[in-house]
Design a protein around this motif. Sequence first.
Motif, short mmCIF file in Angstrom:
data_model
loop_
_atom_site.label_atom_id
_atom_site.label_comp_id
_atom_site.label_asym_id
_atom_site.label_seq_id
_atom_site.Cartn_x
_atom_site.Cartn_y
_atom_site.Cartn_z
N SER A 1 5.44 9.22 15.24
CA SER A 1 4.81 8.42 14.18
C SER A 1 5.08 6.94 14.37
CB SER A 1 5.32 8.87 12.80
OG SER A 1 4.84 10.15 12.47
N LYS A 2 6.32 6.61 14.74
CA LYS A 2 6.68 5.21 14.94
C LYS A 2 5.90 4.60 16.09
CE LYS A 2 11.44 5.90 13.33
NZ LYS A 2 12.87 5.89 13.73
N ILE A 3 5.87 5.31 17.22
CA ILE A 3 5.20 4.79 18.41
C ILE A 3 3.71 4.60 18.15
CG2 ILE A 3 4.52 5.35 20.78
CD1 ILE A 3 7.28 6.64 21.11
N ARG A 4 3.09 5.60 17.50
CA ARG A 4 1.66 5.49 17.24
C ARG A 4 1.34 4.31 16.32
NH1 ARG A 4 -2.44 9.63 14.07
NH2 ARG A 4 -4.35 8.56 14.70
N ALA A 5 2.15 4.13 15.27
CA ALA A 5 1.92 3.01 14.35
C ALA A 5 2.04 1.67 15.07
CB ALA A 5 2.91 3.08 13.19
N LEU A 6 3.06 1.54 15.90
CA LEU A 6 3.27 0.28 16.62
C LEU A 6 2.18 0.06 17.65
CD1 LEU A 6 7.14 0.55 17.02
CD2 LEU A 6 5.90 -1.01 15.50
N ASP A 7 1.76 1.12 18.34
CA ASP A 7 0.70 1.00 19.33
C ASP A 7 -0.64 0.62 18.69
OD1 ASP A 7 2.29 1.49 21.51
OD2 ASP A 7 1.75 3.61 21.70
N ILE B 1 0.86 -1.19 0.00
CA ILE B 1 0.00 0.00 0.00
C ILE B 1 0.89 1.23 0.00
CG2 ILE B 1 -1.91 1.19 1.14
CD1 ILE B 1 -2.41 -1.44 2.72
N ASP B 2 0.96 1.90 -1.14
CA ASP B 2 1.84 3.08 -1.28
C ASP B 2 1.35 3.87 -2.49
OD1 ASP B 2 4.11 4.86 -1.78
OD2 ASP B 2 5.24 3.53 -0.44
N ASP C 1 2.63 2.33 3.55
CA ASP C 1 3.16 3.69 3.65
C ASP C 1 2.13 4.52 4.42
OD1 ASP C 1 4.63 6.03 3.27
OD2 ASP C 1 3.62 6.47 1.38
N LEU C 2 2.58 5.43 5.26
CA LEU C 2 1.65 6.22 6.07
C LEU C 2 1.03 7.38 5.30
CD1 LEU C 2 3.52 6.41 9.50
CD2 LEU C 2 1.66 4.86 8.83
N SER C 3 1.69 7.87 4.26
CA SER C 3 1.21 9.04 3.53
C SER C 3 0.39 8.62 2.33
CB SER C 3 2.40 9.90 3.09
OG SER C 3 3.15 10.33 4.20
N LEU C 4 -0.91 8.51 2.52
CA LEU C 4 -1.83 8.12 1.46
C LEU C 4 -2.77 9.28 1.14
CD1 LEU C 4 -2.67 4.53 2.75
CD2 LEU C 4 -1.08 5.14 0.93
N PRO C 5 -3.31 9.33 -0.08
CA PRO C 5 -4.11 10.49 -0.48
C PRO C 5 -5.50 10.56 0.13
CG PRO C 5 -4.03 8.86 -2.25
CD PRO C 5 -3.06 8.40 -1.20
N ILE D 1 1.70 -6.38 9.72
CA ILE D 1 1.77 -5.09 9.03
C ILE D 1 3.15 -4.50 9.26
CG2 ILE D 1 0.84 -2.75 8.87
CD1 ILE D 1 -1.80 -3.83 9.99
N VAL D 2 3.87 -4.25 8.18
CA VAL D 2 5.18 -3.60 8.26
C VAL D 2 5.05 -2.23 7.61
CG1 VAL D 2 7.60 -3.66 7.56
CG2 VAL D 2 6.43 -5.78 8.22
N VAL D 3 5.22 -1.19 8.40
CA VAL D 3 5.15 0.18 7.89
C VAL D 3 6.47 0.53 7.22
CG1 VAL D 3 4.95 2.62 8.53
CG2 VAL D 3 3.46 0.92 9.62
N VAL D 4 6.39 1.09 6.01
CA VAL D 4 7.56 1.60 5.30
C VAL D 4 7.26 3.05 4.97
CG1 VAL D 4 9.04 1.36 3.28
CG2 VAL D 4 8.10 -0.68 4.36
N SER D 5 7.90 3.98 5.69
CA SER D 5 7.51 5.38 5.58
C SER D 5 8.72 6.31 5.64
CB SER D 5 6.55 5.72 6.74
OG SER D 5 6.25 7.09 6.76
N SER D 6 8.56 7.48 5.04
CA SER D 6 9.62 8.50 5.11
C SER D 6 9.57 9.26 6.44
CB SER D 6 9.50 9.48 3.94
OG SER D 6 8.22 10.10 3.96
N ARG D 7 8.50 9.07 7.19
CA ARG D 7 8.39 9.73 8.49
C ARG D 7 9.29 9.01 9.49
NH1 ARG D 7 1.83 10.37 9.29
NH2 ARG D 7 1.32 11.00 7.14
#
Length: 229
Positions: free
Chosen positions: A90-96, A11-12, A55-59, A79-85
């Motif tokens: 951002s990391k903590i929120r995604a993991l939580d 998803i990107d 990816d966290l940045s989606l339209p 779910i593995v996040v791959v992000s430029s953030r």
Amino acid sequence: MIANPMKVLVIDDDMPIRKLLRTGLATQGYQILDAGNGKTALERLAQDPALIILDLSLPDIQGHDLIEIIRARNTSVPIVVVSSRDDEASKIRALDLGADDYVVKPFGMDELFARLRAALRHHLQAHGERSVFRSGGLSVDLVRRMVKIGDSHIKLSPKEYELLRVLVQHAGKVLTHRFLLEELWGELTDAQYLRVYVRQLRRKIEPDPERPHFILTEVGIGYRLRQAD
């Protein structure tokens, strides 16, 4: 259910990144589903991906919100996040919210593959499944899709591997011809197809294909893989 290669949902909204991941993951034997936005991603969930790269940045839907929606529908898919953030918040929120790992762009493909394998191993272990099956000298790594006899790597065709994977996942159980045909071809086709692939697989993994040690024939019923050590 047809036994297909493991599906990974990418998803990107960045097409070049999706193409890069599609090419790289295909070399590892994965089947790729992709989505350029959150709406398409949620539609792709119906195809039961074994792992999600997000990816966290989606339209349309923010990535963190999408993690929450996905987790409400499927509590276990890695779910593995791959992000430029790369900020800590951002990391903590995604993991939580339920992400299993977080990789910052730009990334190395070898590192990403290692992270994906780790996520898949943890998923298998959490569900009581072994990521590596061993019986005698036979070793089948369900995450890396690698098969070895002793120290020798065995090259299998996609269909040969899928047959072995199904047998591994039901090791010790007698699998009928009907079950295997439906798993591998999705329909009740000629059982001769199954016999051909069993014969080919035995030639590659058995010390003596005429006196099989691993793939045992249950006459008139089907096949059974010798149980793990």
